[in-house]
Each structure stands twice: as structure tokens, then as C-alpha cells.
Write an enzyme that holds these catalytic residues in place. Structure first.
Site, short mmCIF file in Angstrom:
data_model
loop_
_atom_site.label_atom_id
_atom_site.label_comp_id
_atom_site.label_asym_id
_atom_site.label_seq_id
_atom_site.Cartn_x
_atom_site.Cartn_y
_atom_site.Cartn_z
N GLY A 187 7.89 -11.85 -6.21
CA GLY A 187 6.99 -11.74 -7.36
C GLY A 187 7.70 -11.78 -8.69
N ASP A 208 1.49 -4.63 -6.63
CA ASP A 208 1.36 -3.67 -5.52
C ASP A 208 2.30 -4.10 -4.39
OD1 ASP A 208 0.48 -1.61 -3.90
OD2 ASP A 208 -1.32 -2.68 -3.22
#
Length: 256
Positions: free
Chosen positions: A120, A137
Site C-alpha cells: 500500500g 486497515d
């Protein structure tokens, strides 16, 4: 990177685990588009902070980036309830994507919804796109967020936010380094950050805002929460109550 994937079911709820009892995600089988875990509901509280209708007549958010797929709870909710939004999910583990497709009703990829396999943080640094809502998350099997819990990463996300952009981050509130994690977000967003009071699970969701200032009275927050509940079933009224009780709304106003 492929963590060991375990699936369990109890009382009509299907759970995702990474080789331990710690729950990485959940879906109520009869209500797949609802957010089963309290912290996932809280991660959508950005919908309280910005108007659903933008000044130019378009809807907010229009572009959503989800880092960390888990049981696809956030992806399903946004895809189903925010039809105006284009969604990109970034997940580092192919096995998690495979499990989400097989067991957790991952939406079909198309022009509006896509999944990127990779890190990410690297994705944010390498892709020069802006986002209205970034949901972070990502944890490994030991509840560690790694590079997603660094000030340079949060600064990179801030640089990719639109003029009305918001970042939401799931922090594990029981971890020893939780307060340091929160301070990294506060610094990266020049104090335009707020941690919502801990959920029952021990998770704490922190928000950082860019662009237009956010100023919401408690009455406005409650009205927006009632509207969201009617439109999507998402109940954030308890979140507003907890914010008020925790003293996070000085003068009855949330400012970011």
C-alpha cells in the site's frame, strides 16, 4: 507474502483469521453489505465529516482508496452503498484476495472497482492520483502495520488527498506503540487529525483531513448520522455520543 488463511463461522457470522484466533475481518452471511465489526463502522465516519453532496453538485466521496482488504467489509460497503464512488483496493497478499473472492463476496472487478496486488505504501508513492477518502486497515498476522505506521507514509497519503480529502486509519489501541502511532498522524497532518474513542474491540480509528476545513456541530453530526442510518443502515449515532462524552467536541463542535 501469503499469510496462513483460516475461515471460521459462528452464529451466522463468517470470520477471517491469519493463522491465529485474532479476527482480521467478518461478514454476517445474511447481511453481507453491513459492517459487522465496530471499528469498520467507525472507519466510515468520514461520511459524517464531509457533505455527501459537494458544492459542484457531485457526490462525496468520488474516489476511494482502500489499503488492506481483509474480509472485504469496507470494499463491499462502499461498492454497494456509495454507487458514485470509484474504488481501488491495494492488498499485499494474494491469498487474502483469493479468500475474499471465495468466502466474502468481493465485488467483481470492472471500470468502477479494481484490486491492485502490492504494498500500500509503495502504491501511494508511485501512483500520482488524488483520492477523496483513503481507508488504511493493513496488519500482518502479529497485528503489526509495518510501513503503514510511519510518518512518511501518512505524509504521502496527505499529499494524495483531494481538496476535500480524508484519511481514516485503524490503530490497534491496545498495542504499546499506539500513542506514538497517533502522534505520527497528527504531525503528518499538521494537527488536523483526530482519534475517535476506542471501540469495544480495542481498535481506535484516527482521521486526518486535508484541504477545506471541517467544522461540524454535534447537531449536524447527529443529523448526518440519522441520514446515513436511513440510507445505508450504518449507525454512527453511538460514535457521535462517544465523541461528545470523551470531550472531543469542545463547545459542541468538531473541528479539523
Amino acid at each position: 507474502m501469503n499469510p496462513p488463511i483460516d475461515i471460521s463461522e459462528e452464529a451466522g457470522v463468517r470470520y477471517l483469521h491469519f493463522g491465529s484466533d485474532w479476527i482480521q475481518g467478518a461478514m454476517r452471511i445474511r447481511k453481507p453489505y453491513a459492517l459487522e465489526l465496530a471499528y469498520t463502522r467507525e472507519m466510515m465516519a468520514g461520511l459524517l465529516l464531509r457533505d455527501g453532496l459537494a458544492a459542484d453538485g457531485g457526490h462525496w466521496p468520488r474516489k476511494v482508496l482502500i489499503i488492506g482488504l481483509g474480509a472485504a467489509s469496507l470494499a463491499r460497503f462502499v461498492h454497494h452503498h456509495l454507487p458514485q464512488a470509484r474504488i481501488r483496493v491495494v492488498e499485499i497478499a494474494p491469498a487474502v484476495v483469493a479468500a475474499a473472492r471465495q468466502f466474502f463476496k468481493l465485488p467483481t472487478e470492472d471500470a468502477r472497482f479494481s484490486v491492485h496486488l502490492g504494498c500500500g505504501a509503495q502504491f501511494v508513492l508511485e501512483h500520482d492520483e488524488t483520492w477523496d477518502y483513503v481507508l488504511v486497515d493493513g496488519f500482518d498476522r502479529n497485528a503489526r502495520a509495518g510501513v503503514l505506521d510511519t510518518e512518511p507514509f501518512h505524509q504521502a497519503v496527505r499529499a494524495r488527498l483531494s481538496a476535500r480529502g480524508i484519511m481514516a486509519v485503524n490503530l490497534f489501541g491496545r498495542a504499546r506503540g499506539y500513542k506514538a502511532s497517533l502522534q505520527r498522524i497528527v504531525r503528518a497532518f499538521d494537527d488536523r487529525a483526530l482519534a475517535f474513542p476506542s471501540c469495544d474491540s480495542g481498535n481506535v480509528v484516527a482521521f486526518g483531513a486535508a484541504g477545506e476545513p471541517i467544522e461540524r456541530s454535534v447537531e449536524e453530526l447527529r443529523e448526518r448520522a440519522r441520514q446515513l442510518k436511513a440510507e445505508t443502515g450504518l449507525d454512527l449515532l453511538p460514535t457521535v455520543t462517544r465523541l461528545e462524552a470523551a470531550g472531543e467536541l469542545p463547545g459542541g463542535v468538531l473541528r479539523m
